[in-house]
Design an enzyme around this catalytic site. Structure first.
Site, PDB file in Angstrom:
ATOM      1  N   ASP A  55      12.296   2.852  45.229  1.00  0.00           N
ATOM      2  CA  ASP A  55      12.831   2.506  46.552  1.00  0.00           C
ATOM      3  C   ASP A  55      13.188   3.719  47.398  1.00  0.00           C
ATOM      4  OD1 ASP A  55      15.095   3.394  45.303  1.00  0.00           O
ATOM      5  OD2 ASP A  55      16.225   1.537  45.531  1.00  0.00           O
ATOM      6  N   ARG A  60      20.828  -0.632  49.994  1.00  0.00           N
ATOM      7  CA  ARG A  60      19.427  -0.836  50.357  1.00  0.00           C
ATOM      8  C   ARG A  60      19.252  -1.655  51.630  1.00  0.00           C
ATOM      9  NH1 ARG A  60      15.844  -1.302  45.856  1.00  0.00           N
ATOM     10  NH2 ARG A  60      14.922  -2.984  47.058  1.00  0.00           N
ATOM     11  N   TYR A 100      22.143   1.468  39.383  1.00  0.00           N
ATOM     12  CA  TYR A 100      21.619   2.037  38.138  1.00  0.00           C
ATOM     13  C   TYR A 100      22.785   2.063  37.154  1.00  0.00           C
ATOM     14  CZ  TYR A 100      17.373   3.676  40.445  1.00  0.00           C
ATOM     15  OH  TYR A 100      16.182   3.748  41.116  1.00  0.00           O
ATOM     16  N   PRO A 130      14.269   7.493  36.977  1.00  0.00           N
ATOM     17  CA  PRO A 130      14.153   7.214  38.421  1.00  0.00           C
ATOM     18  C   PRO A 130      15.366   7.666  39.218  1.00  0.00           C
ATOM     19  CG  PRO A 130      14.665   5.198  37.221  1.00  0.00           C
ATOM     20  CD  PRO A 130      14.650   6.310  36.217  1.00  0.00           C
TER      21      PRO A 130
HETATM   22  C1  LIG Z   1      13.356   1.098  38.335  1.00  0.00           C
HETATM   23  C2  LIG Z   1      12.538   2.169  38.928  1.00  0.00           C
HETATM   24  C3  LIG Z   1      13.062   2.825  40.019  1.00  0.00           C
HETATM   25  C4  LIG Z   1      12.364   3.831  40.588  1.00  0.00           C
HETATM   26  N1  LIG Z   1      12.911   4.442  41.668  1.00  0.00           N
HETATM   27  C5  LIG Z   1      12.195   5.380  42.311  1.00  0.00           C
HETATM   28  C6  LIG Z   1      12.669   5.910  43.526  1.00  0.00           C
HETATM   29  O1  LIG Z   1      13.729   5.566  44.020  1.00  0.00           O
HETATM   30  N2  LIG Z   1      11.935   6.839  44.158  1.00  0.00           N
HETATM   31  C7  LIG Z   1      10.770   7.226  43.662  1.00  0.00           C
HETATM   32  O2  LIG Z   1      10.142   8.065  44.308  1.00  0.00           O
HETATM   33  N3  LIG Z   1      10.266   6.724  42.516  1.00  0.00           N
HETATM   34  C8  LIG Z   1      10.955   5.807  41.821  1.00  0.00           C
HETATM   35  N4  LIG Z   1      10.444   5.262  40.696  1.00  0.00           N
HETATM   36  C9  LIG Z   1       9.192   5.758  40.140  1.00  0.00           C
HETATM   37  C10 LIG Z   1       7.996   5.170  40.820  1.00  0.00           C
HETATM   38  O3  LIG Z   1       7.945   3.776  40.713  1.00  0.00           O
HETATM   39  C11 LIG Z   1       6.747   5.742  40.222  1.00  0.00           C
HETATM   40  O4  LIG Z   1       6.889   7.117  40.045  1.00  0.00           O
HETATM   41  C12 LIG Z   1       5.555   5.482  41.112  1.00  0.00           C
HETATM   42  O5  LIG Z   1       5.324   4.115  41.240  1.00  0.00           O
HETATM   43  C13 LIG Z   1       4.326   6.149  40.551  1.00  0.00           C
HETATM   44  O6  LIG Z   1       3.255   5.888  41.359  1.00  0.00           O
HETATM   45  P1  LIG Z   1       1.796   5.872  40.780  1.00  0.00           P
HETATM   46  O7  LIG Z   1       0.936   5.450  41.900  1.00  0.00           O
HETATM   47  O8  LIG Z   1       1.540   7.170  40.156  1.00  0.00           O
HETATM   48  O9  LIG Z   1       1.801   4.824  39.590  1.00  0.00           O
HETATM   49  P2  LIG Z   1       2.144   3.270  39.577  1.00  0.00           P
HETATM   50  O10 LIG Z   1       3.084   2.919  40.657  1.00  0.00           O
HETATM   51  O11 LIG Z   1       2.521   2.981  38.208  1.00  0.00           O
HETATM   52  O12 LIG Z   1       0.792   2.587  39.928  1.00  0.00           O
HETATM   53  C14 LIG Z   1      -0.266   2.544  39.008  1.00  0.00           C
HETATM   54  C15 LIG Z   1      -1.204   1.440  39.403  1.00  0.00           C
HETATM   55  O13 LIG Z   1      -2.356   1.539  38.619  1.00  0.00           O
HETATM   56  C16 LIG Z   1      -2.683   0.288  38.101  1.00  0.00           C
HETATM   57  N5  LIG Z   1      -3.351   0.529  36.841  1.00  0.00           N
HETATM   58  C17 LIG Z   1      -2.830   0.985  35.698  1.00  0.00           C
HETATM   59  N6  LIG Z   1      -3.777   1.125  34.780  1.00  0.00           N
HETATM   60  C18 LIG Z   1      -4.923   0.748  35.358  1.00  0.00           C
HETATM   61  C19 LIG Z   1      -6.250   0.665  34.909  1.00  0.00           C
HETATM   62  N7  LIG Z   1      -6.584   1.013  33.683  1.00  0.00           N
HETATM   63  N8  LIG Z   1      -7.188   0.221  35.743  1.00  0.00           N
HETATM   64  C20 LIG Z   1      -6.866  -0.148  37.028  1.00  0.00           C
HETATM   65  N9  LIG Z   1      -5.629  -0.085  37.481  1.00  0.00           N
HETATM   66  C21 LIG Z   1      -4.670   0.375  36.652  1.00  0.00           C
HETATM   67  C22 LIG Z   1      -1.400  -0.451  37.984  1.00  0.00           C
HETATM   68  O14 LIG Z   1      -1.619  -1.845  38.049  1.00  0.00           O
HETATM   69  C23 LIG Z   1      -0.629   0.060  39.182  1.00  0.00           C
HETATM   70  O15 LIG Z   1      -0.847  -0.723  40.328  1.00  0.00           O
HETATM   71  C24 LIG Z   1      11.120   4.226  40.079  1.00  0.00           C
HETATM   72  C25 LIG Z   1      10.569   3.540  39.012  1.00  0.00           C
HETATM   73  C26 LIG Z   1      11.280   2.509  38.446  1.00  0.00           C
HETATM   74  C27 LIG Z   1      10.695   1.770  37.287  1.00  0.00           C
END
Ligand SMILES: Cc1cc2nc3c(=O)[nH]c(=O)nc-3n(C[C@H](O)[C@H](O)[C@H](O)COP(=O)(O)OP(=O)(O)OC[C@H]3O[C@@H](n4cnc5c(N)ncnc54)[C@H](O)[C@@H]3O)c2cc1C
Ligand SMILES: Cc1cc2nc3c(=O)[nH]c(=O)nc-3n(C[C@H](O)[C@H](O)[C@H](O)COP(=O)(O)OP(=O)(O)OC[C@H]3O[C@@H](n4cnc5c(N)ncnc54)[C@H](O)[C@@H]3O)c2cc1C
Lengths: 656, 656
Positions: free
Chosen positions: A55, A275, A283, A367
């Site tokens: 978020d 928010r 948290y 996070p």
């Molecule tokens: C509770 C919580 C709070 C958080 N708070 C924050 C915050 O306040 N600020 C912040 O910056 N970050 C926060 N984060 C971290 C943040 O969610 C992640 O770092 C971020 O989503 C990472 O982005 P990404 O695109 O790398 O991966 P993801 O968001 O994990 O996206 C990966 C995508 O790939 C897809 N996928 C996975 N494997 C495959 C596959 N083999 N084939 C096709 N598709 C696939 C998944 O379905 C997903 O849509 C938080 C996370 C959590 C759990």
């Protein structure tokens, strides 16, 4: 990772495949949409995220959103953190306010750290992708990569399609998030997403083959792409379990709309993040959790808490204890999850600069600093334009090396900070003093704004190679513009119509490099006037290839003068800064002024940047807004810049 | 205007019918959508406007757009006027720059006069209507009113549906704008729109009957509604013909991106209005026009130029002469028109406060001051919330009288200014000095921002009745807040989270009145603390009916304090300013602070408004943002306010 022989399948060719539509994947797709790059964008899940998850939006990410034209949507919807409160227990175990601080770093950016659930953020980006690509670039779901094969014999060819992937269409109902029996949407599934077993594609499955020049693995913490490349994800998972609750609270806690760090006497700690729409995220450190279903961790061999058993009610119960003596009830629960703190970084971010990983695929951590989503977006904001240049034949593939160089360093810094922070938050009262606590958060404050990222010397950043990235490097010509860092924002005036702008608004992410010629007060410094003419002439020479650089959206020359408006006339400026198109229509938007306006206080950009009005400076900005080079605003300076650009830009190299 | 007997037709009942979907109609519909009023919204044309037409947006209208949540769309797309240039001919007949002035009035508003074609503006409003009404309220086209009948026997009943209208569905192809043989879109049809002949509805036509409580005639200069009411449209049409060109120019004129008034020696004058997307609008005085097809004016009996014969090329040819010695060619022509200057005002703006007219139906004039669209929108911005209140039974129908009182005065001022301006622009060189010219424009500048509108005393504006509206009236309690004028904007801080806002952003057009209690520095003034408690108690009494006023979105009590943050705690504030909903969730958004923040310079709102931190003030703001009343922030003051509100608000009247 060989692809088995299969009966003829649907085949296609694209420049890039993006695996994973999370923040990292969306940001990559945004660049590709903007630059007109043909990309295939897939995700294994059948729907996007609707609530919960990450978020936090850093100031730097908001600046980037502005360059893509949708920061206004963010500003209208987010909650913004302006104040941070610190609570400690008194002798009776009642928490009480002990300190208040500004949240973030006042003045570092026009934007302050903001929060809203990840689903909204992905919607803004996705709408922009739709607009830029006119609906062409869309996430295809649910689509799972089953095999990938890279033909390394082509070297760094940018015209071949050496990556072959087999993709499987999943049935929709297999690909929805599992709520683990809970009625409330939650992130538990995400934690248990687990590893995708390597399955050999079989006849009869709904398969297709795609040939690509490049692949971007944005597939999150359990990245399939990373595993295909055999890249290790190094680090540790600790035993600390935290709960996350997104609720509309009913409370008499007076600072519920401020960011609070609360340490209780015996019940652990809480972070309060107010928010959007009256929501609050908590948290919550969970000390007592149900260990019944414990499993052995694959990584540590230790017992792992079965988080899927946790309920929102259990997490709330702990929060209520920590809040004592304040009441805490819940009107609505929007989302919850539980996670175990761990810090991991991939050893490499790419293989052969052909297949890349980004985002959580590269780095995972707690996070709490609100960084994951931001750093993930900034990974691909750094990478995707480079791929775009290479794919279009506009730049040498050597620029792709800079991705790992630049972003691995950021990941390392992030993990180091997160380790510190997690230790603090998980500490027992008395273990760490409030002062230490605050000091870590304050020091980390600048880092978490995203505005202090400092890229090392490379083919794209012209500065001495031996500078540690903790020490910004400045040229004497622009003593406040660190080379390798993003251009700080300032008020600036459009010469043609006198309208004041934020500079960032005039530097949209179009994929262009910008040559910013700060020519100073040319009216009162005849030598500057001469230099302006010389530069104009240099850029007008056919050999400088500026017309083509412009046509290909590779370079926009801009002039920023600092002469008194009463004496300036439009015809003062060399034609190259106000070129006409093939019809004869003039470009009125590339000459800027750092002068007072009739309407508001402007005219301190030179001062802010540490540029002298008598000397000036010539600055090269990268498409992502980072300062690449600083030179004198002279013929020699521009020649020097041309040599620098010739180091990687095809159209410049050809002529130098 | 009796409705003939017809075979049973489709019949419906609505609160209001809006006839005409131009700026006035759209703004009315926006209020109705926002307030949940059932309206039928019809237009006789089959499509909306795509380009051309009006293009000027006053600062005040942009402020209003902000209160409806879409000013950001405007800001991103418009061209903004910051500088005005004045050109005069030299002895050789070459035009040259003689003066530069700020365009508009620096500091009067956060927004500056902006331009974009009317089609975009209508799109923003229409999107907002769609959002507020969840798609319920839409323009029905092409639909023409054929008969209207009002049953006056019901008096001012607000529950009956005394207006009966017969509407005819037109075939789509009859209702498109006629381009008069031109390939380029133009506004010629608009000028020749002419009067709709009164046709008796006939069997076999595609007819429907609608019964309404109120009707709003927003049907433009040739208003059918106005004619039905037998209202005269008084004034004159002159012989001056002006051409309008919306072009992408090819020119060496150096100030083409600034607003310019150009007087040539022998060829008349031009106004240059730089527009969005590289467009420029030129208003061109046409001295020589094709008189061949002259017709006799119905009004003046004089010959009228047949403007439908004019071409864009002819208009351009004149412009080119005036521009001498600068070149002027055209890369794209987007729109053009020609008009004859005339000034007219309707004698009445309503009949029985049952059927109203607004916009061009009430007043027409030259477009040069860029006022028509603005004043038209502000007409219905003034009227529609009042109708909303009456229709919902929330207010006495007597408030409807204030529409004509308030808006006729504005129309008169507008016409007076336009007469002056038109005379200037149509004058021969030498007839009027440049100084006189500039002085009229400068004086008019404040008027054209829309921010100086000053409503007279009425049931809705509590001030002495004998004040001329040219003299703003101030209470000593708020010596810079004129009663009857809009609340000027200022930075203000949200107490609960420390976020600074523009006050206007916290005063959205929801239909609510606002009670702004400026309680001053209550920490350092014990008497103010007592007053705050007294006011809190008064408002909490069941007889004050605040809970219902809130529920009905009639009144939002807000508190603005000026005490040092270090000493303020959330629990200081009476519950009525931070009420809980039925679930117990607190409202955190009605207590504001005029204090410095940790991030930026704030804390001068009291000073700006002329309110003392030791005395304070209680202000009533109308739903449209105009100051209705100023009183002391004491029990007596609030009682006085309650008496005032009891003068028209049903829920207050019931208890006082
Ligand atoms: C509770 C919580 C709070 C958080 N708070 C924050 C915050 O306040 N600020 C912040 O910056 N970050 C926060 N984060 C971290 C943040 O969610 C992640 O770092 C971020 O989503 C990472 O982005 P990404 O695109 O790398 O991966 P993801 O968001 O994990 O996206 C990966 C995508 O790939 C897809 N996928 C996975 N494997 C495959 C596959 N083999 N084939 C096709 N598709 C696939 C998944 O379905 C997903 O849509 C938080 C996370 C959590 C759990
Ligand atoms: C060249 C030009 C430039 C201008 N520039 C500006 C400017 O810069 N700034 C500015 O503020 N104003 C400007 N104006 C004026 C502005 O266009 C008008 O004042 C404004 O459009 C009036 O709004 P309205 O809603 O009252 O009427 P209109 O815009 O005329 O809308 C009336 C609507 O009612 C419909 N209608 C008419 N009769 C009927 C009927 N019998 N039944 C159903 N529907 C009907 C019409 O189809 C139309 O859609 C300009 C006008 C022109 C021509």
């Amino acid at each position: 990772m060989a692809v088995p022989e299969l009966a003829p399948l649907k085949e296609s060719k694209v420049d890039v495949v993006i695996v994973g539509a999370g923040p990292a994947g969306y940001m990559a797709a945004l660049w590709f949409a903007r630059m007109g790059i043909k990309a295939k964008f897939i995700d294994k899940r059948s729907t996007k995220i609707f609530t919960g998850q990450a978020d936090g939006l850093q100031p730097r990410v908001l600046e980037v959103f502005e360059t893509f034209g949708f920061v206004d949507r963010a500003i209208k919807e987010v909650a913004v953190g302006y104040e941070a409160c610190f609570y400690e227990p008194d002798d009776e175990g009642k928490i009480r306010l002990v300190d208040k601080q500004p949240e973030g770093v006042p003045g570092i950016s026009r934007f302050n750290g903001s929060v809203i659930h990840q689903g909204r953020i992905e919607t803004w980006i996705s709408d922009a992708i739709e607009e830029f690509s006119k609906g062409e670039l869309q996430v295809e779901r649910p689509l799972l990569p089953e095999a990938m094969e890279v033909d390394t014999s082509v070297g760094d060819s940018t015209t071949e399609y050496p990556v072959k992937m087999v993709l499987k269409k999943l049935p929709d109902n297999d690909a929805g998030p599992d709520q683990f029996g809970h009625k409330v949407e939650n992130g538990l599934y995400r934690q248990f997403d687990g590893d995708q077993k390597y399955e050999v594609p079989k006849e009869g499955e709904d398969l297709e083959v795609v040939h690509a020049k490049y692949v971007l693995g944005c597939d999150g913490a359990h990245s399939w792409v990373r595993k295909q490349l055999g890249i290790e994800h190094k680090g540790e998972t600790t035993d600390f379990v935290w709960g996350v609750l997104d609720i509309v609270p009913i409370t008499d806690f007076p600072n519920i709309r401020k960011r609070c760090s609360i340490h209780s006497k015996n019940d652990g700690s809480i972070m309060v993040i107010p928010r959007e729409n009256g929501l609050v995220r908590l948290y919550i450190q969970l000390r007592e959790v149900d260990h019944e279903g414990d499993k052995l961790s694959e990584v540590t061999g230790k017992k792992r808490v079965d988080r899927s058993k946790l309920t929102a009610e259990q997490i709330l119960a702990t929060a209520q204890k920590i809040f004592y003596p304040f009441s805490l009830e819940v009107a609505e629960t929007h989302w919850f999850t539980a996670y175990q703190i761990g810090q991991r970084v991939a050893t490499d971010f790419q293989k052969d600069n052909r297949v890349f990983i980004a985002g959580d695929a590269c780095h995972t951590h707690s996070p709490k600093a609100g960084q994951g989503m931001n750093v993930s977006m900034m990974d691909t904001f750094n990478l995707a334009w480079k791929i775009g240049y290479v794919v279009k034949g506009l730049a040498d593939p050597s620029i792709l090396h800079t991705y790992e160089l630049e972003r691995h360093a950021v990941a390392d810094d992030l993990i180091a900070y997160d380790l510190q922070l997690s230790r603090l938050f998980s500490s027992k009262p008395g273990e760490i003093s409030t002062e230490e606590f605050r000091s870590v958060i304050e020091k980390g404050g600048a880092f978490t704004t995203g505005c202090t990222v400092n890229y090392d010397a490379s083919v794209l950043i012209d500065k001495p190679a031996d500078r540690p990235r903790t020490e910004p490097y400045y040229s004497a010509l622009a003593s406040n513009l660190a080379i390798g860092m993003r251009l700080p924002d300032t008020r600036i005036v459009m010469q043609s119509d006198g309208r004041p702008w934020w500079f960032n608004q005039r530097l949209p992410s179009t994929g262009e490099f910008r040559l910013l010629v700060f020519i100073g007060d040319y009216i009162n410094n005849p030598s500057l006037k001469k230099q302006m003419a010389d530069i104009g002439e240099f850029l007008a020479r056919p050999e400088s290839n500026v017309a083509q650089l412009r046509r290909d959206a590779v370079l926009q020359p801009m002039l920023v003068h600092a002469s008194p408006q009463a004496e300036v006339t439009w015809d003062d400026f060399p034609a190259v800064f106000r070129p006409r198109d093939e019809r004869g229509v003039m470009d009125y938007w590339s000459v800027l002024a750092d002068t007072p306006t009739l309407h508001e206080k402007t005219g301190d950009a030179y001062e802010k940047y540490g540029i002298s009005r008598e000397v000036g400076a010539a600055i090269v900005l990268r498409p992502d807004g980072y300062v690449a080079k600083v030179a004198e605003p002279t013929l020699e300076g521009i020649e020097d810049i041309w040599r620098f650009l010739g180091g990687f830009l095809t159209a410049v190299k050809a002529t130098t």
